[in-house]
Each structure stands twice: as structure tokens, then as C-alpha cells.
Motif scaffolding. Sequence first.
Motif, PDB file in Angstrom:
ATOM      1  N   TYR A 150       0.844  -1.199   0.000  1.00  0.00           N
ATOM      2  CA  TYR A 150       0.000   0.000   0.000  1.00  0.00           C
ATOM      3  C   TYR A 150       0.881   1.253   0.000  1.00  0.00           C
ATOM      4  CZ  TYR A 150      -3.319   3.465   1.858  1.00  0.00           C
ATOM      5  OH  TYR A 150      -4.078   4.590   2.047  1.00  0.00           O
ATOM      6  N   ALA A 151       1.886   1.266   0.888  1.00  0.00           N
ATOM      7  CA  ALA A 151       2.774   2.427   0.991  1.00  0.00           C
ATOM      8  C   ALA A 151       3.574   2.630  -0.290  1.00  0.00           C
ATOM      9  CB  ALA A 151       3.715   2.255   2.183  1.00  0.00           C
ATOM     10  N   GLN A 152       4.064   1.543  -0.851  1.00  0.00           N
ATOM     11  CA  GLN A 152       4.861   1.643  -2.076  1.00  0.00           C
ATOM     12  C   GLN A 152       4.019   2.191  -3.226  1.00  0.00           C
ATOM     13  OE1 GLN A 152       6.583  -2.062  -3.344  1.00  0.00           O
ATOM     14  NE2 GLN A 152       7.967  -1.076  -4.792  1.00  0.00           N
ATOM     15  N   GLU A 153       2.794   1.706  -3.358  1.00  0.00           N
ATOM     16  CA  GLU A 153       1.904   2.179  -4.430  1.00  0.00           C
ATOM     17  C   GLU A 153       1.576   3.664  -4.304  1.00  0.00           C
ATOM     18  OE1 GLU A 153      -1.500  -0.351  -4.056  1.00  0.00           O
ATOM     19  OE2 GLU A 153      -0.515  -2.062  -5.029  1.00  0.00           O
ATOM     20  N   ARG A 154       1.647   4.195  -3.106  1.00  0.00           N
ATOM     21  CA  ARG A 154       1.280   5.590  -2.865  1.00  0.00           C
ATOM     22  C   ARG A 154       2.488   6.486  -2.620  1.00  0.00           C
ATOM     23  NH1 ARG A 154      -2.264   2.113  -2.112  1.00  0.00           N
ATOM     24  NH2 ARG A 154      -4.500   2.479  -2.311  1.00  0.00           N
ATOM     25  N   ASP A 188      -4.353   6.221   6.661  1.00  0.00           N
ATOM     26  CA  ASP A 188      -3.898   5.178   5.737  1.00  0.00           C
ATOM     27  C   ASP A 188      -4.210   3.778   6.272  1.00  0.00           C
ATOM     28  OD1 ASP A 188      -2.865   6.661   3.519  1.00  0.00           O
ATOM     29  OD2 ASP A 188      -1.162   7.242   4.771  1.00  0.00           O
ATOM     30  N   ARG A 189      -4.125   3.589   7.574  1.00  0.00           N
ATOM     31  CA  ARG A 189      -4.544   2.304   8.152  1.00  0.00           C
ATOM     32  C   ARG A 189      -6.009   2.041   7.811  1.00  0.00           C
ATOM     33  NH1 ARG A 189      -2.508   2.424  14.493  1.00  0.00           N
ATOM     34  NH2 ARG A 189      -0.284   2.708  14.100  1.00  0.00           N
TER      35      ARG A 189
END
Length: 176
Positions: free
Chosen positions: A66-70, A88-89
Motif C-alpha cells: 500500500y505504501a509503495q503504491e502511494r 492510511d490504516r
Amino acid sequence: MTIEAFADTIIPGEKRSPDDRAIAGAAPGGGAVVSGAIELLETPGGGMAPALDALAVSLNDHASEYAQERGLVLDTDVPPFVALSFADRTALVELLTAPENPEKQMWVALALFSNMAFDSAAHLNTVDALAAKHPGLMTIGYFQPDADSVWRFPQFSYGRQLADLHPNTTTTGSPA
């Protein structure tokens, strides 16, 4: 810590201390974690205990993705899901519990246990939980039992009696 952060996302509460990273501090009072979500998840009867380590690994994998995609940079001092902001969670949990997600069932189960810890203290004796001022039961206004630990409701919850007692009802409320 990861499972605590998940439970806190479902029913947020205030941080236990200033350096608490699992609880985001998104709401006042005690949330799912302080209400005993981890204790409930670890009870053998719930069936979730054997899967908790694998769920934490999977949740952290999803958080990293999720973090990498954003383009989010996560603090590496804590697990990836814990490093996400509360917003984000929440967004990630929405994705994981979405109807079209093939893994939905396990994430919904984890969310349900978080709710049960808060709104029913399912892992505790109710009288003891009330005596200890369980945060969830206090928040929802759970009635205290009488001095003998029995619940009696002298006023009808709908403001009126819905039906007459059966003539064979005993003093304990059981049908004869």
C-alpha cells in the motif's frame, strides 16, 4: 503491535502512553486494544490464536505494498502497518474488507473480534468487566447488575410492557 494497530483501526482509542505507536490516538477513551482485543483473539475458543502471527505478517505485507503504491515512506522502527498514519490504516482496512477482496473473510473476522472485545467483553466475566470499568461496556452504557450480580430491569426498555407474563412463569422468570 501490528494486530493491536489493526484493532485500534476498527475501534480507535487514546494512546496508552505518549510513545505508543500501535494505538494512533484517533479517539478519546479506551478503544478495542484497551478493551482486550488481543486477549480475546488469543483465547483458544475463538480459533484465531494460531493464525495471529500469519495475519500480522500478511497485514504488514499489505501495508508495505500500500505504501509503495502511494509513494509513502514508512518508519522502519515499527512494523509497516503500525508505521501507516491512522487515515492510511483505515483506507487499507477498507480495501482488505471490501466485498471483492478474496482475503476479505479473514480480515472481517479480525475486525469482528476487535468489536467483540469492545462491545461485549466476550473474553471476560461481565460482572467482573463492569466492576473493572471495561471501556467498551462503559461507553455503550451497559447496565450494572443488582448487588447479587443478577440483572433485573424494573423499567421496560421500550417504555411499556410488551406482553403479559405467562400465568405459569416462576419467580425466577422461567416457564413452569
